[in-house]
Motif scaffolding. Structure first.
Motif, mmCIF file in Angstrom:
data_model
loop_
_atom_site.group_PDB
_atom_site.id
_atom_site.type_symbol
_atom_site.label_atom_id
_atom_site.label_comp_id
_atom_site.label_asym_id
_atom_site.label_seq_id
_atom_site.Cartn_x
_atom_site.Cartn_y
_atom_site.Cartn_z
ATOM 1 N N THR A 44 11.673 64.811 88.752
ATOM 2 C CA THR A 44 11.154 65.656 87.669
ATOM 3 C C THR A 44 11.343 67.377 87.568
ATOM 4 N N LEU B 139 7.559 63.645 80.709
ATOM 5 C CA LEU B 139 8.694 62.978 81.083
ATOM 6 C C LEU B 139 8.043 61.839 80.059
ATOM 7 N N ARG C 68 9.754 72.229 88.063
ATOM 8 C CA ARG C 68 8.833 73.536 86.711
ATOM 9 C C ARG C 68 7.843 71.848 86.594
ATOM 10 N N GLU C 69 7.131 71.943 85.273
ATOM 11 C CA GLU C 69 5.847 71.161 85.017
ATOM 12 C C GLU C 69 7.179 70.942 83.964
ATOM 13 N N VAL C 70 6.735 69.390 83.788
ATOM 14 C CA VAL C 70 7.448 68.341 82.847
ATOM 15 C C VAL C 70 6.004 67.538 82.935
ATOM 16 N N ASP D 106 4.207 69.793 74.712
ATOM 17 C CA ASP D 106 4.712 71.130 75.422
ATOM 18 C C ASP D 106 2.998 72.142 75.303
#
Length: 138
Positions: free
Chosen positions: A12, A19, A15-17, A62
Motif C-alpha cells: 500500500t 486500493l 501514504r493513505e490509499v 478520494d
C-alpha cells in the motif's frame, strides 16, 4: 456446504490509499466458486485498515479518504502514540471502515451494483504491506 479461503499480500506504500480489490476478488471466485452461489468475505487482519464497498475512479474513493482526514485527523489528540505523529488515528479508522465485508455471490460472480467496487482502505503509512484474506462459503 463448502468453504474455501486464501490470502494475498499487497503493498500500500507510505501514504493513505484506497486500493480496488475487485479484480482480485473476481479471480478468487473464478478459482473457488465457478458457477456457485454463496458469500464472499473479504478481511484484512490489521488494526489500521478496512474494507469498503464504494464507487472508484469518479472521486468517491478520494472523498472517503478526505472524509476520514476530516473526521479523524492525524494530530496529537490520540492516546495511542507509537509510530509516526498522529498514528493513533489509524487505529480508530477500522471502527468507521470495518476490516471486513461480506458480499453475495450469484452463479460464481460478485453481485455488486453497477458502480460498486471492493476497496482496501489504508491510512497507515507506517505499514506498507497488507494481507488480505478472501473466503467463499456456499
Amino acid at each position: 456446504m463448502a468453504f474455501q479461503t486464501e490470502t494475498f499480500e499487497i503493498t500500500t506504500g507510505d501514504r493513505e490509499v484506497a486500493l480496488d480489490l475487485t479484480e482480485r476478488c473476481t479471480a478468487f471466485l473464478d478459482r473457488a466458486a465457478p458457477g456457485r452461489s454463496g458469500l464472499l468475505n473479504v478481511f484484512v487482519p490489521h488494526a489500521t485498515a478496512g474494507v469498503a464497498v464504494l464507487e472508484t475512479g469518479a472521486g468517491s474513493d478520494d472523498d472517503l479518504l478526505a472524509l476520514l482526514r476530516d473526521l479523524v485527523p492525524a494530530d496529537d489528540r490520540w492516546r495511542h502514540r507509537h509510530g509516526s505523529p498522529g498514528h493513533g488515528r489509524d487505529h480508530v479508522v477500522p471502527g468507521l471502515v470495518a476490516p471486513h465485508a461480506t458480499l453475495p455471490v450469484v452463479d460464481g460472480r460478485l453481485a455488486l451494483g453497477t458502480w460498486q467496487s471492493v476497496v482496501l482502505i489504508d491510512t497507515n503509512g507506517d505499514n506498507p504491506r497488507r494481507t488480505v484474506r478472501l473466503s467463499f462459503l456456499d
